[in-house]
Motif scaffolding. Structure first.
Motif, PDB file in Angstrom:
ATOM      1  N   ASN A  87       0.826  -1.216   0.000  1.00 22.97           N
ATOM      2  CA  ASN A  87       0.000   0.000   0.000  1.00 22.97           C
ATOM      3  C   ASN A  87       0.856   1.259   0.000  1.00 22.97           C
ATOM      4  O   ASN A  87       0.521   2.256  -0.647  1.00 22.97           O
ATOM      5  N   ARG A  88       1.981   1.232   0.734  1.00 20.05           N
ATOM      6  CA  ARG A  88       2.861   2.386   0.779  1.00 20.05           C
ATOM      7  C   ARG A  88       3.466   2.658  -0.598  1.00 20.05           C
ATOM      8  O   ARG A  88       3.537   3.802  -1.061  1.00 20.05           O
ATOM      9  N   LEU A  89       3.913   1.592  -1.257  1.00 24.22           N
ATOM     10  CA  LEU A  89       4.479   1.743  -2.595  1.00 24.22           C
ATOM     11  C   LEU A  89       3.430   2.239  -3.576  1.00 24.22           C
ATOM     12  O   LEU A  89       3.711   3.065  -4.444  1.00 24.22           O
ATOM     13  N   ALA A  90       2.207   1.712  -3.425  1.00 22.49           N
ATOM     14  CA  ALA A  90       1.135   2.127  -4.326  1.00 22.49           C
ATOM     15  C   ALA A  90       0.847   3.619  -4.189  1.00 22.49           C
ATOM     16  O   ALA A  90       0.641   4.315  -5.178  1.00 22.49           O
ATOM     17  N   ARG A  91       0.844   4.119  -2.940  1.00 21.32           N
ATOM     18  CA  ARG A  91       0.582   5.550  -2.730  1.00 21.32           C
ATOM     19  C   ARG A  91       1.677   6.397  -3.371  1.00 21.32           C
ATOM     20  O   ARG A  91       1.407   7.451  -3.946  1.00 21.32           O
ATOM     21  N   GLU A  92       2.934   5.931  -3.258  1.00 19.96           N
ATOM     22  CA  GLU A  92       4.029   6.677  -3.869  1.00 19.96           C
ATOM     23  C   GLU A  92       3.919   6.650  -5.384  1.00 19.96           C
ATOM     24  O   GLU A  92       4.134   7.661  -6.055  1.00 19.96           O
ATOM     25  N   MET A  93       3.558   5.504  -5.932  1.00 17.51           N
ATOM     26  CA  MET A  93       3.471   5.366  -7.382  1.00 17.51           C
ATOM     27  C   MET A  93       2.374   6.244  -7.968  1.00 17.51           C
ATOM     28  O   MET A  93       2.519   6.798  -9.053  1.00 17.51           O
ATOM     29  N   LEU A  94       1.277   6.391  -7.242  1.00 20.51           N
ATOM     30  CA  LEU A  94       0.168   7.188  -7.744  1.00 20.51           C
ATOM     31  C   LEU A  94       0.547   8.657  -7.901  1.00 20.51           C
ATOM     32  O   LEU A  94      -0.085   9.390  -8.641  1.00 20.51           O
ATOM     33  N   HIS A  95       1.586   9.112  -7.192  1.00 18.91           N
ATOM     34  CA  HIS A  95       2.012  10.506  -7.267  1.00 18.91           C
ATOM     35  C   HIS A  95       3.296  10.655  -8.082  1.00 18.91           C
ATOM     36  O   HIS A  95       4.083  11.555  -7.849  1.00 18.91           O
ATOM     37  N   SER A  96       3.507   9.765  -9.040  1.00 12.88           N
ATOM     38  CA  SER A  96       4.771   9.756  -9.765  1.00 12.88           C
ATOM     39  C   SER A  96       4.563   9.741 -11.269  1.00 12.88           C
ATOM     40  O   SER A  96       5.270   9.050 -11.985  1.00 12.88           O
ATOM     41  N   ILE A  97       3.566  10.448 -11.740  1.00 14.62           N
ATOM     42  CA  ILE A  97       3.278  10.441 -13.172  1.00 14.62           C
ATOM     43  C   ILE A  97       4.061  11.549 -13.862  1.00 14.62           C
ATOM     44  O   ILE A  97       3.984  12.698 -13.484  1.00 14.62           O
ATOM     45  N   ILE A  98       4.808  11.159 -14.884  1.00 13.92           N
ATOM     46  CA  ILE A  98       5.573  12.126 -15.666  1.00 13.92           C
ATOM     47  C   ILE A  98       5.159  11.988 -17.124  1.00 13.92           C
ATOM     48  O   ILE A  98       5.222  10.900 -17.684  1.00 13.92           O
ATOM     49  N   PRO A  99       4.705  13.053 -17.765  1.00 11.34           N
ATOM     50  CA  PRO A  99       4.301  12.971 -19.163  1.00 11.34           C
ATOM     51  C   PRO A  99       5.443  12.518 -20.058  1.00 11.34           C
ATOM     52  O   PRO A  99       6.613  12.826 -19.814  1.00 11.34           O
ATOM     53  N   GLN A 100       5.084  11.802 -21.120  1.00 10.80           N
ATOM     54  CA  GLN A 100       6.079  11.268 -22.046  1.00 10.80           C
ATOM     55  C   GLN A 100       6.936  12.375 -22.653  1.00 10.80           C
ATOM     56  O   GLN A 100       8.144  12.223 -22.817  1.00 10.80           O
ATOM     57  N   SER A 101       6.300  13.510 -22.992  1.00 15.29           N
ATOM     58  CA  SER A 101       7.050  14.604 -23.617  1.00 15.29           C
ATOM     59  C   SER A 101       8.100  15.174 -22.673  1.00 15.29           C
ATOM     60  O   SER A 101       9.137  15.680 -23.103  1.00 15.29           O
ATOM     61  N   VAL A 102       7.839  15.109 -21.356  1.00 13.89           N
ATOM     62  CA  VAL A 102       8.791  15.619 -20.377  1.00 13.89           C
ATOM     63  C   VAL A 102       9.963  14.662 -20.216  1.00 13.89           C
ATOM     64  O   VAL A 102      11.096  15.086 -19.996  1.00 13.89           O
ATOM     65  N   ILE A 103       9.706  13.365 -20.332  1.00  9.34           N
ATOM     66  CA  ILE A 103      10.786  12.375 -20.222  1.00  9.34           C
ATOM     67  C   ILE A 103      11.870  12.652 -21.244  1.00  9.34           C
ATOM     68  O   ILE A 103      13.067  12.571 -20.949  1.00  9.34           O
ATOM     69  N   LYS A 104      11.465  13.019 -22.451  1.00 15.42           N
ATOM     70  CA  LYS A 104      12.447  13.306 -23.498  1.00 15.42           C
ATOM     71  C   LYS A 104      13.334  14.483 -23.115  1.00 15.42           C
ATOM     72  O   LYS A 104      14.512  14.534 -23.471  1.00 15.42           O
ATOM     73  N   LYS A 105      12.741  15.451 -22.364  1.00 17.66           N
ATOM     74  CA  LYS A 105      13.502  16.645 -22.006  1.00 17.66           C
ATOM     75  C   LYS A 105      14.484  16.402 -20.868  1.00 17.66           C
ATOM     76  O   LYS A 105      15.438  17.158 -20.710  1.00 17.66           O
ATOM     77  N   ILE A 106      14.232  15.382 -20.047  1.00 18.88           N
ATOM     78  CA  ILE A 106      15.110  15.159 -18.895  1.00 18.88           C
ATOM     79  C   ILE A 106      16.105  14.036 -19.127  1.00 18.88           C
ATOM     80  O   ILE A 106      16.883  13.705 -18.239  1.00 18.88           O
ATOM     81  N   GLU A 107      16.111  13.433 -20.329  1.00 23.86           N
ATOM     82  CA  GLU A 107      17.083  12.381 -20.626  1.00 23.86           C
ATOM     83  C   GLU A 107      18.515  12.858 -20.429  1.00 23.86           C
ATOM     84  O   GLU A 107      19.387  12.115 -19.974  1.00 23.86           O
ATOM     85  N   VAL A 108      18.736  14.131 -20.761  1.00 24.70           N
ATOM     86  CA  VAL A 108      20.090  14.683 -20.712  1.00 24.70           C
ATOM     87  C   VAL A 108      20.685  14.632 -19.311  1.00 24.70           C
ATOM     88  O   VAL A 108      21.902  14.566 -19.139  1.00 24.70           O
ATOM     89  N   PHE A 109      19.845  14.631 -18.288  1.00 22.50           N
ATOM     90  CA  PHE A 109      20.344  14.697 -16.923  1.00 22.50           C
ATOM     91  C   PHE A 109      20.886  13.363 -16.411  1.00 22.50           C
ATOM     92  O   PHE A 109      21.438  13.293 -15.323  1.00 22.50           O
ATOM     93  N   TRP A 110      20.680  12.285 -17.198  1.00 19.76           N
ATOM     94  CA  TRP A 110      21.301  11.004 -16.842  1.00 19.76           C
ATOM     95  C   TRP A 110      22.486  10.689 -17.756  1.00 19.76           C
ATOM     96  O   TRP A 110      23.118   9.652 -17.615  1.00 19.76           O
ATOM     97  N   ASP A 111      22.736  11.571 -18.707  1.00 17.24           N
ATOM     98  CA  ASP A 111      23.822  11.362 -19.661  1.00 17.24           C
ATOM     99  C   ASP A 111      25.061  12.110 -19.180  1.00 17.24           C
ATOM    100  O   ASP A 111      25.157  13.322 -19.297  1.00 17.24           O
ATOM    101  N   LYS A 112      26.045  11.371 -18.637  1.00 14.69           N
ATOM    102  CA  LYS A 112      27.231  12.004 -18.053  1.00 14.69           C
ATOM    103  C   LYS A 112      28.102  12.704 -19.097  1.00 14.69           C
ATOM    104  O   LYS A 112      28.973  13.487 -18.742  1.00 14.69           O
ATOM    105  N   SER A 113      27.882  12.406 -20.369  1.00 19.62           N
ATOM    106  CA  SER A 113      28.677  13.064 -21.397  1.00 19.62           C
ATOM    107  C   SER A 113      28.080  14.397 -21.833  1.00 19.62           C
ATOM    108  O   SER A 113      28.695  15.124 -22.614  1.00 19.62           O
TER     109      SER A 113
END
Length: 330
Positions: free
Chosen positions: A22-48
């Protein structure tokens, strides 16, 4: 006795597992990120990337203990070619993961992301943030929800909310509006916020689509019967739900906040004003600001009520209009 002890131990373990789930489920319900935003934040995991390096060298090490000595000694270089290939593979895997767990891109839905094991640099800086103009924001809430929920069983409340919000989700697809989040009985959605949506930056079109959705939401709500107010002999005599709607259009600030299970958030004056419009609205009616009204008045000229100035805390007098979607259905 052994059977009783065994059952007791099993019950305790099951209780712990359920609590964790139940705790994990509550956290997951508040973790929605739009697909278009994912593309914009890819750079922050790219160390190069330059963005990753600039954030890394601007104070990131002071806010997190996840940077080991070997990484710090590398500076702005990537080390050996083997290490570079490993980093590239890791970045590729993270990006593939983000896209892989997302829903279909055309649905404008989101994904659930746990970045606890990802190195994203300084925690004092957002993964992604920007200001967007001409964004339509709509707030709705159920009239008298808190009082009626007291007289209902928890499962009845959740079933009722599921029946209502699932219809709202379908209306989002129908009208090209994006769901932002639900907070209790409030349903919050937007139009003209994300890159590449069907409105293409056209504020008038976005406002009209959102307004048409709001009218459909009010009609759909009146079909949801309160479980404890149902009349089995005559369903037309059963008590149904009602919602209030508030809308505004303007500039918003949006971005992804949080390190673990990050959440896409929208805030600013436009959000506050739309919320105030909803609060000042009436059952089964839509209250909008003058700014929003000017965009749609030509299309809905015969349905609008008289202009009304209302006093808003910290905002002064605001010019508003009320629309009654049921006017022609009575």
């Amino acid at each position: 006795l052994a059977s009783m002890l065994g059952a007791n131990i099993y019950a305790k373990r099951l209780s712990k597992i359920t609590e964790k789930s139940n705790r994990l489920a509550r956290e997951m319900l508040h973790s929605i990120i739009p697909q278009s935003v994912i593309k914009k934040i890819e750079v922050f995991w790219d160390k190069s990337s330059e963005e990753y390096q600039s954030r890394r060298t601007s104070g990131g090490s002071s806010s997190s203990g996840r940077t080991n000595t070997s990484e710090q000694s590398d500076g702005n270089t990537l080390g050996s070619s083997t290490r570079k290939r490993e980093m590239d593979n890791t970045v590729s895997e993270k990006i593939d993961f983000l896209h892989g767990v997302s829903f279909d891109e055309d649905t404008n839905m989101g994904c659930i992301v746990d970045t606890s094991s990802m190195e994203i640099g300084s925690l004092r800086r957002a993964l992604y943030a920007e200001n967007v103009k001409d964004v339509v924001i709509m707030f709705t809430d159920i009239v008298g929800f808190s009082k009626m929920a007291l007289d209902m069983k928890p499962l009845e409340v959740m079933d009722m909310m599921q029946a209502l919000f699932s219809q709202f989700d379908e209306l989002c697809d129908k009208h090209g509006v994006q769901k932002l989040e639900t907070v209790g009985d409030a349903y919050i959605c937007t139009a003209n916020l994300f890159d590449g949506d069907q409105h293409g930056g056209n504020a008038k079109e976005a406002a009209l689509n959102a307004l048409n959705m709001a009218k459909d939401m009010i009609l759909a709500t009146r079909e949801v019967i309160l479980p404890n107010k149902m009349c089995e002999k005559d369903t037309s005599a059963s008590e149904t739900l009602q919602i209030r709607v508030g809308m505004h259009v303007g500039e918003v600030t949006c971005g992804v906040l949080g390190e673990r299970l990050p959440k896409f958030s929208v805030f600013g004056h436009t959000m506050n004003t739309a919320a105030r419009m909803e609060h000042a609205s009436k059952p089964s009616k839509i209250r909008v600001t003058d700014t929003f009204h000017r965009l749609v008045v030509e299309e809905e000229e015969n349905q609008w009520g008289e202009q009304e100035n209302i006093s808003m805390k910290n905002m002064g007098e605001i010019s508003t209009y009320i629309l009654d979607p049921l006017k022609n259905n009575k």
